[in-house]
Design a protein around this motif. Structure first.
Motif, PDB file in Angstrom:
ATOM      1  N   ALA A  51      37.334  51.586  41.486  1.00  8.82           N
ATOM      2  CA  ALA A  51      37.512  50.713  42.641  1.00  8.82           C
ATOM      3  C   ALA A  51      37.147  49.272  42.317  1.00  8.82           C
ATOM      4  O   ALA A  51      37.848  48.327  42.703  1.00  8.82           O
ATOM      5  N   ALA A  52      36.061  49.085  41.587  1.00  3.04           N
ATOM      6  CA  ALA A  52      35.600  47.730  41.281  1.00  3.04           C
ATOM      7  C   ALA A  52      36.509  47.031  40.289  1.00  3.04           C
ATOM      8  O   ALA A  52      36.836  45.842  40.458  1.00  3.04           O
ATOM      9  N   LEU A  53      36.939  47.731  39.262  1.00  4.16           N
ATOM     10  CA  LEU A  53      37.732  47.095  38.212  1.00  4.16           C
ATOM     11  C   LEU A  53      39.178  46.875  38.636  1.00  4.16           C
ATOM     12  O   LEU A  53      39.805  45.895  38.235  1.00  4.16           O
ATOM     13  N   ALA A  54      39.723  47.772  39.453  1.00  5.83           N
ATOM     14  CA  ALA A  54      41.093  47.581  39.929  1.00  5.83           C
ATOM     15  C   ALA A  54      41.198  46.334  40.789  1.00  5.83           C
ATOM     16  O   ALA A  54      42.256  45.694  40.843  1.00  5.83           O
ATOM     17  N   GLY A  55      40.117  45.969  41.450  1.00  8.22           N
ATOM     18  CA  GLY A  55      40.149  44.820  42.344  1.00  8.22           C
ATOM     19  C   GLY A  55      40.408  43.502  41.658  1.00  8.22           C
ATOM     20  O   GLY A  55      40.838  42.540  42.302  1.00  8.22           O
ATOM     21  N   GLU A  56      40.159  43.429  40.357  1.00  7.40           N
ATOM     22  CA  GLU A  56      40.375  42.174  39.633  1.00  7.40           C
ATOM     23  C   GLU A  56      41.809  42.033  39.147  1.00  7.40           C
ATOM     24  O   GLU A  56      42.264  40.941  38.848  1.00  7.40           O
ATOM     25  N   LEU A  57      42.535  43.163  39.071  1.00 12.40           N
ATOM     26  CA  LEU A  57      43.857  43.161  38.460  1.00 12.40           C
ATOM     27  C   LEU A  57      44.947  42.844  39.473  1.00 12.40           C
ATOM     28  O   LEU A  57      44.838  43.196  40.644  1.00 12.40           O
ATOM     29  N   LYS A  58      45.993  42.208  39.008  1.00 11.54           N
ATOM     30  CA  LYS A  58      47.194  41.988  39.810  1.00 11.54           C
ATOM     31  C   LYS A  58      48.260  42.946  39.272  1.00 11.54           C
ATOM     32  O   LYS A  58      48.791  42.739  38.186  1.00 11.54           O
ATOM     33  N   PHE A  59      48.551  44.012  40.031  1.00 10.30           N
ATOM     34  CA  PHE A  59      49.463  45.029  39.547  1.00 10.30           C
ATOM     35  C   PHE A  59      50.097  45.738  40.728  1.00 10.30           C
ATOM     36  O   PHE A  59      49.672  45.587  41.877  1.00 10.30           O
ATOM     37  N   ASN A  60      51.123  46.532  40.420  1.00  6.23           N
ATOM     38  CA  ASN A  60      51.792  47.340  41.431  1.00  6.23           C
ATOM     39  C   ASN A  60      51.912  48.750  40.881  1.00  6.23           C
ATOM     40  O   ASN A  60      52.833  49.064  40.138  1.00  6.23           O
ATOM     41  N   GLY A  61      50.952  49.572  41.214  1.00  2.40           N
ATOM     42  CA  GLY A  61      50.909  50.917  40.660  1.00  2.40           C
ATOM     43  C   GLY A  61      49.517  51.481  40.792  1.00  2.40           C
ATOM     44  O   GLY A  61      48.887  51.355  41.843  1.00  2.40           O
ATOM     45  N   SER A  62      48.995  52.085  39.718  1.00  2.00           N
ATOM     46  CA  SER A  62      47.661  52.672  39.772  1.00  2.00           C
ATOM     47  C   SER A  62      46.852  52.304  38.542  1.00  2.00           C
ATOM     48  O   SER A  62      47.381  52.176  37.435  1.00  2.00           O
ATOM     49  N   PHE A  63      45.570  52.116  38.754  1.00  2.00           N
ATOM     50  CA  PHE A  63      44.596  51.890  37.693  1.00  2.00           C
ATOM     51  C   PHE A  63      43.728  53.135  37.628  1.00  2.00           C
ATOM     52  O   PHE A  63      43.147  53.543  38.630  1.00  2.00           O
ATOM     53  N   SER A  64      43.672  53.767  36.463  1.00  2.00           N
ATOM     54  CA  SER A  64      42.936  55.028  36.372  1.00  2.00           C
ATOM     55  C   SER A  64      41.960  55.035  35.209  1.00  2.00           C
ATOM     56  O   SER A  64      42.167  54.385  34.180  1.00  2.00           O
ATOM     57  N   LEU A  65      40.884  55.787  35.406  1.00  2.00           N
ATOM     58  CA  LEU A  65      39.890  56.055  34.371  1.00  2.00           C
ATOM     59  C   LEU A  65      39.824  57.561  34.178  1.00  2.00           C
ATOM     60  O   LEU A  65      39.664  58.306  35.155  1.00  2.00           O
ATOM     61  N   GLN A  66      39.963  58.006  32.938  1.00  2.00           N
ATOM     62  CA  GLN A  66      39.928  59.441  32.652  1.00  2.00           C
ATOM     63  C   GLN A  66      38.939  59.717  31.534  1.00  2.00           C
ATOM     64  O   GLN A  66      38.986  59.083  30.474  1.00  2.00           O
TER      65      GLN A  66
END
Length: 303
Positions: free
Chosen positions: A58-73
């Motif tokens: 949640a914290a790291l996705a907030g900095e990115l400009k994107f259209n899709g999903s940011f995931s950590l696995q």
């Protein structure tokens, strides 16, 4: 910066330290995190680790400009074999963990839970015709936050500081965290003015004074905490991003997955009545495909 004590839970609050140009996000999760963790009967150490992973996403996705999903696995060889957390550009969160029966009840480190393994960072914009980018780092450190800091240091070479807390008080899970980064401006110029290392060290000392109680809230308010930490750095806050739990599973998605299997594999999945059932690992919803629906899928596979 003045505080209005009105920043809601389940939000990400971007901010900037105007004196140095450092940027960051403060995140607090309540009902959204509780819903993710309570959908499965996780042992407490697993739930706490997955909660930390969701907070990071949640914290790291907030900095990115994107259209899709940011995931950590996370994939490991220990009692916890996999953990996944992702956040869409719209702030929709989900998470899941897979584990065996031998999770140490007193485990406190990622090594005790996952053993040797990796952390994969993925930005997926394929659904809108964009690229999928991925970075991988080995699990090193006591916490997932430590592993993420190693990723930024080695793979991204972005100076990053983070503090997170996850707790289950009163029977409900909540989490909070702050991320501060020296991010490049347009054109690649370093954010830190005059490359002043003292500015970075001072920001990290200040970040290190935040307490778990301040991170978790609900009192003091997010803006109050940021002002307490960084008022001398001239902290400026930006509009919040609402966060919520949600799942992107659907019958259409599972049908598409079935089409990726061979006819023989599809046949092996059939139940005695020739149907196939599939359960979403994230939200536990089960989709059942009747025999005739599976037949149609198999026809598509053959062609």
């Amino acid at each position: 910066m003045s505080s209005t004590n009105s920043v809601p839970i389940d939000t990400s609050r971007p901010f900037q330290l105007d004196r140095t140009g450092l940027r960051g996000r403060s995140v607090r999760l309540g009902p959204a995190l509780d819903e993710i963790l309570e959908r499965h009967d996780y042992p407490e150490p697993v739930a706490k680790a997955l909660g930390e992973l969701v907070m990071l996403a949640a914290a790291l996705a907030g900095e990115l400009k994107f259209n899709g999903s940011f995931s950590l696995q996370v994939r490991g060889e220990g009692p916890v074999t996999m953990m996944v957390a992702d956040c869409t550009n719209a702030g929709i969160l989900r998470g899941y963990a897979a584990f065996g029966e031998a999770v140490p009840p007193q485990a406190t480190t990622i090594g005790e839970l996952c053993g040797k393994g990796i952390l994969a960072v993925t930005l997926d914009q394929s659904a809108v015709g964009g690229e999928t980018q991925q970075g991988i780092v080995e699990l090193e450190g006591a916490t997932l936050t430590d592993c993420m800091l190693t990723y930024f240091q080695r793979s991204q070479q972005i100076r990053t500081g983070m503090r997170f807390a996850v707790s289950r008080e009163g029977g409900s899970w909540s989490g909070g965290g702050i991320v501060v980064q020296a991010l490049p401006e347009i054109g690649g110029k370093a954010v830190l003015r005059n490359d002043d290392e003292d500015d970075w060290r001072r920001a990290m000392v200040l970040l290190g004074t935040v307490t778990p109680e301040e991170l978790l809230g609900p009192e003091p308010d997010v803006d109050t905490v940021l002002h307490r930490l960084f008022h001398e750095e001239e902290v400026r806050v930006y509009p919040t991003l609402a966060l919520a739990h949600g799942c992107r599973c659907s019958a259409e998605r599972f049908a598409a997955i079935l089409r990726g299997f061979s006819p023989e594999e599809v046949e092996e999945m059939r139940q005695p009545d020739r149907s196939i059932s599939a359960t979403c690992q994230f939200c536990s919803r089960t989709y059942r495909f009747r025999a005739e629906e599976v037949d149609a899928i198999e026809t598509g596979v053959r062609h």
